[in-house]
Design an enzyme around this catalytic site. Structure first.
Site, PDB file in Angstrom:
ATOM      1  N   ARG A 186       0.830  -1.099   0.087  1.00 25.51           N
ATOM      2  CA  ARG A 186       0.236  -0.053   0.032  1.00 25.51           C
ATOM      3  C   ARG A 186       0.818   1.423   0.190  1.00 25.51           C
ATOM      4  O   ARG A 186       0.494   2.152  -0.693  1.00 25.51           O
ATOM      5  CB  ARG A 186      -1.109   0.187   1.474  1.00 25.51           C
ATOM      6  CG  ARG A 186      -2.259  -0.990   0.619  1.00 25.51           C
ATOM      7  CD  ARG A 186      -2.982  -1.108   2.675  1.00 25.51           C
ATOM      8  NE  ARG A 186      -3.462  -0.288   2.741  1.00 25.51           N
ATOM      9  CZ  ARG A 186      -3.762   0.250   3.939  1.00 25.51           C
ATOM     10  NH1 ARG A 186      -4.288  -0.770   5.438  1.00 25.51           N
ATOM     11  NH2 ARG A 186      -4.784   1.278   4.300  1.00 25.51           N
ATOM     12  N   HIS A 229      -5.751   7.568  12.174  1.00 25.03           N
ATOM     13  CA  HIS A 229      -5.166   6.503  12.126  1.00 25.03           C
ATOM     14  C   HIS A 229      -4.630   5.747  11.649  1.00 25.03           C
ATOM     15  O   HIS A 229      -3.849   5.141  11.660  1.00 25.03           O
ATOM     16  CB  HIS A 229      -6.612   5.076  10.740  1.00 25.03           C
ATOM     17  CG  HIS A 229      -8.147   5.855  11.411  1.00 25.03           C
ATOM     18  ND1 HIS A 229      -8.920   5.585  10.440  1.00 25.03           N
ATOM     19  CD2 HIS A 229      -8.394   5.817  12.688  1.00 25.03           C
ATOM     20  CE1 HIS A 229     -10.425   5.185  11.228  1.00 25.03           C
ATOM     21  NE2 HIS A 229      -9.768   5.631  12.233  1.00 25.03           N
TER      22      HIS A 229
HETATM   23  C1  BV8 Z   1     -11.426   1.343  18.756  1.00 27.53           C
HETATM   24  C2  BV8 Z   1      -5.215   1.846   9.774  1.00 27.53           C
HETATM   25  C3  BV8 Z   1     -11.349   0.574  21.363  1.00 27.53           C
HETATM   26  C4  BV8 Z   1      -5.224   0.925   9.496  1.00 27.53           C
HETATM   27  C5  BV8 Z   1      -8.259   2.351   9.872  1.00 27.53           C
HETATM   28  C6  BV8 Z   1     -19.227  -1.693  16.640  1.00 27.53           C
HETATM   29  C7  BV8 Z   1     -19.807  -0.751  16.964  1.00 27.53           C
HETATM   30  C8  BV8 Z   1     -18.643   0.130  17.145  1.00 27.53           C
HETATM   31  C9  BV8 Z   1     -17.553   0.390  17.119  1.00 27.53           C
HETATM   32  C10 BV8 Z   1     -17.706  -1.325  16.847  1.00 27.53           C
HETATM   33  C11 BV8 Z   1     -18.419  -1.774  16.442  1.00 27.53           C
HETATM   34  N1  BV8 Z   1     -17.963  -2.951  16.630  1.00 27.53           N
HETATM   35  C12 BV8 Z   1     -16.188  -3.535  16.271  1.00 27.53           C
HETATM   36  C13 BV8 Z   1     -15.727  -1.888  16.923  1.00 27.53           C
HETATM   37  C14 BV8 Z   1     -14.852  -0.648  16.481  1.00 27.53           C
HETATM   38  C15 BV8 Z   1     -13.763  -1.069  15.436  1.00 27.53           C
HETATM   39  C16 BV8 Z   1     -15.074  -0.300  14.335  1.00 27.53           C
HETATM   40  O1  BV8 Z   1     -15.033   0.508  14.498  1.00 27.53           O
HETATM   41  N2  BV8 Z   1     -14.971  -0.937  13.390  1.00 27.53           N
HETATM   42  C17 BV8 Z   1     -15.924  -1.045  12.398  1.00 27.53           C
HETATM   43  C18 BV8 Z   1     -16.048  -2.002  11.173  1.00 27.53           C
HETATM   44  C19 BV8 Z   1     -17.498  -0.938  13.064  1.00 27.53           C
HETATM   45  N3  BV8 Z   1     -13.248   0.282  15.810  1.00 27.53           N
HETATM   46  C20 BV8 Z   1     -12.225   0.530  15.845  1.00 27.53           C
HETATM   47  O2  BV8 Z   1     -11.638  -0.989  16.553  1.00 27.53           O
HETATM   48  C21 BV8 Z   1     -11.180   1.537  16.708  1.00 27.53           C
HETATM   49  N4  BV8 Z   1     -10.602   1.001  17.581  1.00 27.53           N
HETATM   50  O3  BV8 Z   1     -13.405   1.651  18.621  1.00 27.53           O
HETATM   51  O4  BV8 Z   1     -10.571   0.718  19.625  1.00 27.53           O
HETATM   52  C22 BV8 Z   1     -10.660   1.122  21.913  1.00 27.53           C
HETATM   53  C23 BV8 Z   1     -11.635   1.671  22.418  1.00 27.53           C
HETATM   54  C24 BV8 Z   1     -10.789   1.590  24.292  1.00 27.53           C
HETATM   55  C25 BV8 Z   1      -9.385   1.491  24.526  1.00 27.53           C
HETATM   56  C26 BV8 Z   1      -8.840   0.629  23.136  1.00 27.53           C
HETATM   57  C27 BV8 Z   1      -9.498  -0.105  22.580  1.00 27.53           C
HETATM   58  C28 BV8 Z   1     -10.225   1.886  15.354  1.00 27.53           C
HETATM   59  C29 BV8 Z   1     -10.106   2.028  13.945  1.00 27.53           C
HETATM   60  C30 BV8 Z   1      -9.380   2.367  13.539  1.00 27.53           C
HETATM   61  C31 BV8 Z   1      -9.250   1.115  12.235  1.00 27.53           C
HETATM   62  N5  BV8 Z   1      -7.930   1.228  11.629  1.00 27.53           N
HETATM   63  N6  BV8 Z   1      -7.008   2.491   8.729  1.00 27.53           N
HETATM   64  C32 BV8 Z   1      -5.645   0.814   8.112  1.00 27.53           C
HETATM   65  O5  BV8 Z   1      -5.574   1.144   6.694  1.00 27.53           O
HETATM   66  O6  BV8 Z   1      -5.187  -0.606   7.462  1.00 27.53           O
HETATM   67  S1  BV8 Z   1      -9.876   1.938   9.667  1.00 27.53           S
HETATM   68  C33 BV8 Z   1     -10.217   2.504   7.999  1.00 27.53           C
HETATM   69  O7  BV8 Z   1     -11.051   2.411   7.645  1.00 27.53           O
HETATM   70  C34 BV8 Z   1      -9.047   3.054   7.584  1.00 27.53           C
HETATM   71  O8  BV8 Z   1      -9.001   3.772   7.890  1.00 27.53           O
HETATM   72  C35 BV8 Z   1     -10.308   4.330   6.345  1.00 27.53           C
HETATM   73  O9  BV8 Z   1      -9.985   4.799   6.124  1.00 27.53           O
HETATM   74  C36 BV8 Z   1     -11.583   3.490   7.529  1.00 27.53           C
HETATM   75  C37 BV8 Z   1     -12.600   4.315   7.465  1.00 27.53           C
HETATM   76  O10 BV8 Z   1     -13.316   3.758   5.602  1.00 27.53           O
HETATM   77  P1  BV8 Z   1     -13.652   5.086   4.279  1.00 27.53           P
HETATM   78  O11 BV8 Z   1     -12.458   5.894   4.648  1.00 27.53           O
HETATM   79  O12 BV8 Z   1     -14.515   5.184   4.720  1.00 27.53           O
HETATM   80  O13 BV8 Z   1     -13.219   4.280   3.585  1.00 27.53           O
HETATM   81  P2  BV8 Z   1     -15.123   3.351   2.891  1.00 27.53           P
HETATM   82  O14 BV8 Z   1     -14.187   2.672   1.748  1.00 27.53           O
HETATM   83  O15 BV8 Z   1     -14.939   2.604   3.665  1.00 27.53           O
HETATM   84  O16 BV8 Z   1     -15.689   4.179   1.373  1.00 27.53           O
HETATM   85  C38 BV8 Z   1     -15.245   5.085   1.001  1.00 27.53           C
HETATM   86  C39 BV8 Z   1     -16.077   5.494   0.778  1.00 27.53           C
HETATM   87  O17 BV8 Z   1     -15.556   6.690   0.023  1.00 27.53           O
HETATM   88  C40 BV8 Z   1     -17.457   5.403   0.039  1.00 27.53           C
HETATM   89  O18 BV8 Z   1     -18.183   6.136   1.037  1.00 27.53           O
HETATM   90  C41 BV8 Z   1     -17.640   5.399  -1.487  1.00 27.53           C
HETATM   91  O19 BV8 Z   1     -18.542   5.863  -1.636  1.00 27.53           O
HETATM   92  C42 BV8 Z   1     -16.770   7.189  -1.267  1.00 27.53           C
HETATM   93  N7  BV8 Z   1     -15.947   7.553  -2.739  1.00 27.53           N
HETATM   94  C43 BV8 Z   1     -15.349   6.377  -3.553  1.00 27.53           C
HETATM   95  N8  BV8 Z   1     -14.965   6.699  -4.658  1.00 27.53           N
HETATM   96  C44 BV8 Z   1     -14.693   8.436  -4.558  1.00 27.53           C
HETATM   97  C45 BV8 Z   1     -15.804   8.610  -3.125  1.00 27.53           C
HETATM   98  N9  BV8 Z   1     -16.550   9.377  -2.199  1.00 27.53           N
HETATM   99  C46 BV8 Z   1     -15.455  10.992  -3.114  1.00 27.53           C
HETATM  100  N10 BV8 Z   1     -15.182  10.493  -4.758  1.00 27.53           N
HETATM  101  C47 BV8 Z   1     -14.610   9.496  -4.555  1.00 27.53           C
HETATM  102  N11 BV8 Z   1     -14.132   9.328  -6.097  1.00 27.53           N
END
Ligand code: BV8
Ligand code: ZN
Length: 253
Positions: free
Chosen positions: A70, A119
């Site tokens: 990446r 992140h």
């Molecule tokens: C934490 C780094 C706890 C790594 C990333 C249920 C409810 C709430 C929370 C949770 C849950 N179950 C689990 C959790 C926690 C979890 C979470 O949120 N899970 C999700 C899947 C439900 N979160 C965590 O674990 C976080 N930590 O909660 O810790 C804790 C608390 C206290 C103490 C200790 C621990 C950590 C989350 C961070 C994960 N790391 N990235 C890596 O990059 O490899 S997240 C990863 O997803 C990327 O950073 C990315 O940015 C992020 C979000 O995705 P998006 O950026 O939105 O990208 P995506 O592909 O999803 O969407 C793209 C969009 O662009 C689309 O809408 C598309 O239509 C649009 N698009 C496409 N082309 C275009 C466009 N828009 C405009 N123009 C275009 N041309």
């Protein structure tokens, strides 16, 4: 793209703008997003498999190979008109707070400053054991031979494994960056949400806090989405929509 005049005016007259970006803002730079059906990296790998500390400890070479692949993609890409428009907003408006979920450095390479990385970053690897930053990344990472495996380097100070400088699932976000993002969202009068599916927490709270604090939220995304009161959407690619929005907002200024 026809831009509603009141949205263009809200941007031009904005006292404090928050720009909140996700993987979609880098899509037109050729970096696959996570959830796009066709090209999303998520499609190729199971997130539970790779973007977690457990996966790294279980198979460091698999995870390190993915991140180096990446990082290579990012090094080979360039900021697109969306990144450049956001950098121009920082020059045109009195106060702009830029918050990104992305781990690439394309906002910085487009000229943005003070970027809050919720992140982490592909460009700040560190030692798993002593957390010392690792500065000897290969400036031209090769495509890992035979798929995705590449043994991570070792820390110069203590010999520990070097890990990517990103926040994995289950890891907490950098406290200061997250607090500053929340504070800016609570203070802003407009939040521009660009290219995010809003599925990852707690980052997804940033636009919510803005809306609950009375700011307008403007989504830029080719996917239409359900909007709540105070939310607006410009449905289209960020690289096309943002330049038109700026053109409309600052045409006579
Ligand atoms: C934490 C780094 C706890 C790594 C990333 C249920 C409810 C709430 C929370 C949770 C849950 N179950 C689990 C959790 C926690 C979890 C979470 O949120 N899970 C999700 C899947 C439900 N979160 C965590 O674990 C976080 N930590 O909660 O810790 C804790 C608390 C206290 C103490 C200790 C621990 C950590 C989350 C961070 C994960 N790391 N990235 C890596 O990059 O490899 S997240 C990863 O997803 C990327 O950073 C990315 O940015 C992020 C979000 O995705 P998006 O950026 O939105 O990208 P995506 O592909 O999803 O969407 C793209 C969009 O662009 C689309 O809408 C598309 O239509 C649009 N698009 C496409 N082309 C275009 C466009 N828009 C405009 N123009 C275009 N041309
Ligand atoms: Zn070390």
């Amino acid at each position: 793209m026809s831009i509603a005049p009141e949205l263009a005016r809200a941007l031009a007259e904005c006292r404090h703008l928050v720009v909140f970006t996700g993987a979609g803002v880098s899509a037109e730079s050729g970096i696959p997003t996570f959830r796009d059906a066709l090209s999303g990296l998520w499609q190729r790998f199971d997130p539970a498999e790779l973007a977690t500390p457990e996966a790294f400890m279980r198979d460091p070479a698999l995870v390190w190979g993915w991140y180096e692949w990446r990082r290579m993609r990012v090094l080979q890409s360039a900021p697109n008109p969306a990144h450049l428009a956001i950098a121009r907003l920082q020059q045109r408006l009195p106060r702009v707070t830029l918050v990104t979920q992305n781990v690439d450095d394309l906002h910085e390479r487009a000229g943005s400053s003070g970027v809050l990385h919720l992140h982490g970053s592909l460009h700040q690897p560190r030692c798993v054991d002593c957390a010392a930053p690792f500065h000897d990344l290969d400036p031209q990472p090769a495509e890992p031979e035979g798929g995705r495996r590449l043994a991570p380097p070792h820390c110069r100070a203590c010999g520990g494994l070097i890990r990517p400088g990103v926040v994995w699932f289950g890891e907490s976000l950098p406290e200061q960056a997250l607090q500053r993002a929340f504070d800016a969202a609570a203070d802003c009068d407009l939040l521009l949400s660009v290219g995010t599916s809003g599925q990852v927490w707690p980052a997804a709270q940033v636009p919510q806090i803005a809306r609950q604090s009375g700011a307008r939220v403007l989504h830029v995304n080719p996917q239409a989405q359900a909007l709540q009161a105070g939310e607006y959407a410009l449905v289209g690619a960020a690289g096309e929509v943002l330049p038109s929005l700026l053109q409309r907002a600052f045409a006579d200024r």
